[in-house]
Design an enzyme around this catalytic site. Structure first.
Site, mmCIF file in Angstrom:
data_model
loop_
_atom_site.group_PDB
_atom_site.id
_atom_site.type_symbol
_atom_site.label_atom_id
_atom_site.label_comp_id
_atom_site.label_asym_id
_atom_site.label_seq_id
_atom_site.Cartn_x
_atom_site.Cartn_y
_atom_site.Cartn_z
ATOM 1 N N PRO A 30 0.796 -1.223 0.000
ATOM 2 C CA PRO A 30 0.000 0.000 0.000
ATOM 3 C C PRO A 30 0.829 1.274 0.000
ATOM 4 O O PRO A 30 1.877 1.353 0.635
ATOM 5 C CB PRO A 30 -0.825 -0.113 1.283
ATOM 6 C CG PRO A 30 -0.060 -1.033 2.159
ATOM 7 C CD PRO A 30 0.615 -1.999 1.235
ATOM 8 N N ASN A 31 0.320 2.223 -0.748
ATOM 9 C CA ASN A 31 0.840 3.587 -0.851
ATOM 10 C C ASN A 31 2.142 3.702 -1.636
ATOM 11 O O ASN A 31 2.612 4.808 -1.882
ATOM 12 C CB ASN A 31 0.993 4.232 0.532
ATOM 13 C CG ASN A 31 -0.328 4.311 1.246
ATOM 14 O OD1 ASN A 31 -1.308 4.799 0.702
ATOM 15 N ND2 ASN A 31 -0.381 3.787 2.464
ATOM 16 N N ARG A 69 4.885 11.140 -2.438
ATOM 17 C CA ARG A 69 4.599 10.911 -1.011
ATOM 18 C C ARG A 69 5.867 11.083 -0.179
ATOM 19 O O ARG A 69 6.827 10.330 -0.334
ATOM 20 C CB ARG A 69 4.071 9.493 -0.834
ATOM 21 C CG ARG A 69 3.849 9.117 0.608
ATOM 22 C CD ARG A 69 3.430 7.656 0.736
ATOM 23 N NE ARG A 69 3.363 7.299 2.145
ATOM 24 C CZ ARG A 69 3.730 6.131 2.629
ATOM 25 N NH1 ARG A 69 4.167 5.190 1.824
ATOM 26 N NH2 ARG A 69 3.649 5.889 3.910
ATOM 27 N N TYR A 77 11.004 8.916 1.421
ATOM 28 C CA TYR A 77 10.963 7.863 0.414
ATOM 29 C C TYR A 77 11.665 8.203 -0.892
ATOM 30 O O TYR A 77 11.744 7.361 -1.788
ATOM 31 C CB TYR A 77 9.497 7.483 0.131
ATOM 32 C CG TYR A 77 8.785 6.988 1.359
ATOM 33 C CD1 TYR A 77 9.109 5.762 1.928
ATOM 34 C CD2 TYR A 77 7.806 7.755 1.978
ATOM 35 C CE1 TYR A 77 8.463 5.309 3.068
ATOM 36 C CE2 TYR A 77 7.153 7.304 3.120
ATOM 37 C CZ TYR A 77 7.492 6.088 3.659
ATOM 38 O OH TYR A 77 6.858 5.640 4.800
ATOM 39 N N ASN A 92 8.215 -5.417 -0.725
ATOM 40 C CA ASN A 92 8.106 -4.218 0.092
ATOM 41 C C ASN A 92 6.622 -4.134 0.444
ATOM 42 O O ASN A 92 5.821 -3.622 -0.327
ATOM 43 C CB ASN A 92 8.563 -2.970 -0.653
ATOM 44 C CG ASN A 92 8.509 -1.728 0.216
ATOM 45 O OD1 ASN A 92 7.900 -1.726 1.279
ATOM 46 N ND2 ASN A 92 9.140 -0.668 -0.256
ATOM 47 N N ALA A 126 3.164 -0.647 4.886
ATOM 48 C CA ALA A 126 2.591 -0.699 6.232
ATOM 49 C C ALA A 126 2.131 -2.108 6.627
ATOM 50 O O ALA A 126 2.108 -2.441 7.816
ATOM 51 C CB ALA A 126 1.424 0.283 6.344
ATOM 52 N N GLU A 140 12.613 -9.282 2.285
ATOM 53 C CA GLU A 140 11.831 -8.119 2.710
ATOM 54 C C GLU A 140 12.683 -6.885 2.462
ATOM 55 O O GLU A 140 13.867 -6.866 2.790
ATOM 56 C CB GLU A 140 11.510 -8.241 4.201
ATOM 57 C CG GLU A 140 10.790 -7.052 4.777
ATOM 58 C CD GLU A 140 10.615 -7.135 6.288
ATOM 59 O OE1 GLU A 140 10.490 -6.063 6.908
ATOM 60 O OE2 GLU A 140 10.614 -8.254 6.846
ATOM 61 N N HIS A 174 12.755 -2.336 2.267
ATOM 62 C CA HIS A 174 12.144 -1.040 2.583
ATOM 63 C C HIS A 174 13.057 0.070 2.107
ATOM 64 O O HIS A 174 14.287 -0.042 2.203
ATOM 65 C CB HIS A 174 11.915 -0.893 4.096
ATOM 66 C CG HIS A 174 11.065 -1.968 4.666
ATOM 67 N ND1 HIS A 174 9.693 -1.950 4.546
ATOM 68 C CD2 HIS A 174 11.380 -3.106 5.323
ATOM 69 C CE1 HIS A 174 9.211 -3.045 5.121
ATOM 70 N NE2 HIS A 174 10.212 -3.759 5.592
ATOM 71 N N ARG A 186 12.595 4.686 12.701
ATOM 72 C CA ARG A 186 11.357 5.462 12.585
ATOM 73 C C ARG A 186 10.459 5.218 13.788
ATOM 74 O O ARG A 186 10.913 4.800 14.836
ATOM 75 C CB ARG A 186 10.683 5.122 11.259
ATOM 76 C CG ARG A 186 11.592 5.545 10.080
ATOM 77 C CD ARG A 186 10.944 5.498 8.750
ATOM 78 N NE ARG A 186 9.725 6.296 8.708
ATOM 79 C CZ ARG A 186 8.771 6.107 7.810
ATOM 80 N NH1 ARG A 186 8.886 5.166 6.904
ATOM 81 N NH2 ARG A 186 7.701 6.860 7.808
#
Length: 146
Positions: free
Chosen positions: A9-10, A17, A22, A73, A76, A97, A99, A106
């Protein structure tokens, strides 16, 4: 060799964004560049993005018998989705995985991953380079002798 890149998502909003976190590259640019790199390595790379957890689960299921490994990735969903974890484990496909940001640096809720303990590896914090490092890592894993 056949790989699948899954973005959650996103991530379709990359480039607009929160560029301070990012970066300014779009998801499309990242995918095109990674597919070019995969082709140079003699590998087919399919890309899939969805904002819907069920669609991501369905794509993982579809990958069974189709791909040798997954780069994911999960955005969330990394921190919330038992369903994605179960799909990845049920599929039995090795995965990395990844990111863009360093999730450990964070917010506290981003420190937990439902995916990392069963991943071949985890790459985070290197921006767009995280995708390239994940690709190189899974290729090294798949190509290791014996």
């Amino acid at each position: 060799m056949h790989l699948l890149l899954i973005n959650g998502p996103n991530l379709n909003l990359l480039g607009q964004r929160e560029p301070s976190i990012y970066g300014s590259s779009t998801l499309q640019a990242i995918e095109v560049d990674l597919q070019r790199k995969a082709k140079e390595e003699g590998v087919q790379l399919d890309c899939f993005q969805s904002n819907f957890e069920g669609a991501l689960v369905d794509r993982i299921h579809k990958a069974i018998g189709e791909v040798d490994a997954i780069l994911i990735n999960a955005g969330a969903y990394t921190h919330t989705s038992v369903a994605l974890r179960d799909a990845l484990l049920g599929a039995g496909i090795p995965y990395v995985e990844l990111h863009l940001s360093n999730t450990s640096a964070r917010e506290q809720f981003r420190h937990n991953s439902f995916l990392s303990d069963r991943a071949v590896g985890v790459i985070s914090g290197f921006g767009v380079m995280s995708y390239h490092l994940a690709l190189q890592g899974i290729l090294n894993y798949l190509r290791k002798p014996g």
